[in-house]
Motif scaffolding. Structure first.
Motif: not given
Ligand SMILES: C[S@@+](CC[C@H](N)C(=O)[O-])C[C@H]1O[C@@H](n2cnc3c(N)ncnc32)[C@H](O)[C@@H]1O
Ligand code: SF4
Length: 300
Positions: A33-45, A75-78, A108-110, A136-138
């Protein structure tokens, strides 16, 4: 301290001279679970995230401890979003310490406050200064990060940068920013690993070498760079040769899948790996003194 040193010494002798491959550290994904959708990341859903229960994390920590691990990174996600009833991320940190882990850290993405975190150390992902990070992160993510690391005032907070084609020109200013920040101890520099769908962010080999040279130069000038010079050099060479020590970390994925090595191997991206730890571990096993000292500094 003596107990930790003894364990590390024994682990090293067994691994280096007796070929025993038991992990020393665990990367435990507690959700995707994450509160961002970073361009380089494949983990978040975002649609149907996996969020582990306290009980599941407990079983995964006990398993990791049993197979030898003594350092865990949540780690996560966030990870700061994680809750299970009355339990929060601090509950998992206490749990890890009760089980016997020497240290429990978070990455964390802080993007939300994390003051009150009882992690032994905190890794904040910082992918360049200002617009580079936001690209990259929004939008707004850099300002939120700065605010939250200032209010957290955690004594052991470092940042982790992933270098790619969109932010490599910001490496030097980011390292200077870290040196000048009263809230950040050091920076670890990694390169983008081109998992399927993110290949366009991969920094080509010549450029990667130029950036590694720059980082080594800055390190020699005394900037607070956590990577060791030997680890950085090997990080480049690792692209050509195959002897890797990635079994030092075990990974427990958001789905609960237990991996004894990095998922990069399964994805077939080892030849383009950008994780600093890959070079650092190779350097440890080659007895590089600067890396051994950097590792002790980080771990103890
Ligand atoms: C998956 S995130 C999870 C923790 C948290 N959400 C964060 O961003 O810090 C953990 C780290 O993996 C890094 N990462 C994600 N995708 C990557 C990739 N393709 N190559 C290298 N590092 C990557 C992120 O930048 C972050 O530092
Ligand atoms: S914040 Fe972390 S987990 Fe979320 S999308 Fe970005 S890198 Fe991935």
């Amino acid at each position: 301290m003596i107990r930790k040193l003894g364990y590390l010494g024994l682990w090293f002798v067994r691994a280096r001279f007796m070929g025993r491959q038991s992990p020393l550290q665990t990367v435990l994904f507690i959700s995707d679970q994450c509160n961002l959708s970073c361009k380089h990341c494949l983990v978040y859903c975002h649609e149907q995230p996996h969020i582990k229960t306290y009980k599941q994390v407990k079983e995964e920590l006990e398993y990791s401890y049993r197979i030898g691990s003594r350092f865990v990174d949540f780690e996560g996600g966030e990870p700061t979003l994680w809750r299970d009833g009355d339990h929060d991320l601090n509950s998992l940190i206490h749990l890890a310490k009760r089980i016997g882990f020497f240290s429990a850290t978070i990455t964390t993405n802080a993007q939300q406050p994390f003051s009150g975190s009882e992690a032994d150390s905190i890794w904040v992902s910082l992918d360049g200064l200002g617009v580079y990070h936001d690209d990259i992160r929004g939008s707004g993510s850099f300002d939120r990060l700065c605010r939250h690391i200032a209010t957290a005032a955690h004594p052991h907070l470092s940042v982790n940068m992933v270098i790619n084609v969109r932010n490599y020109m910001s490496v030097e200013e980011t390292v200077r920013f870290v040196r000048d920040s009263p809230h950040i101890r050091s920076i670890s520099l990694n390169f983008h690993t081109p998992y399927a769908g993110t290949e366009a962010l991969f920094l080509d080999r010549e450029r990667r070498l130029e950036v590694i040279d720059l980082i080594i130069r800055l390190k020699r000038q005394g900037y607070p760079i956590m990577n060791s010079v030997s680890g950085l050099r090997l990080m480049y060479l690792l692209q050509q040769e195959t002897k890797r020590q990635c079994w030092v970390t075990n990974f427990i994925m958001p789905t609960g899948e237990r991996l004894k090595e990095c998922q990069g191997k399964i994805a077939g991206v080892c030849g383009s790996c950008g994780f600093a730890m890959a070079g650092e571990m190779q350097a440890v096993f080659s007895f590089k003194l600067d890396t051994l000292l950097a590792g002790m500094n980080l771990r103890l």
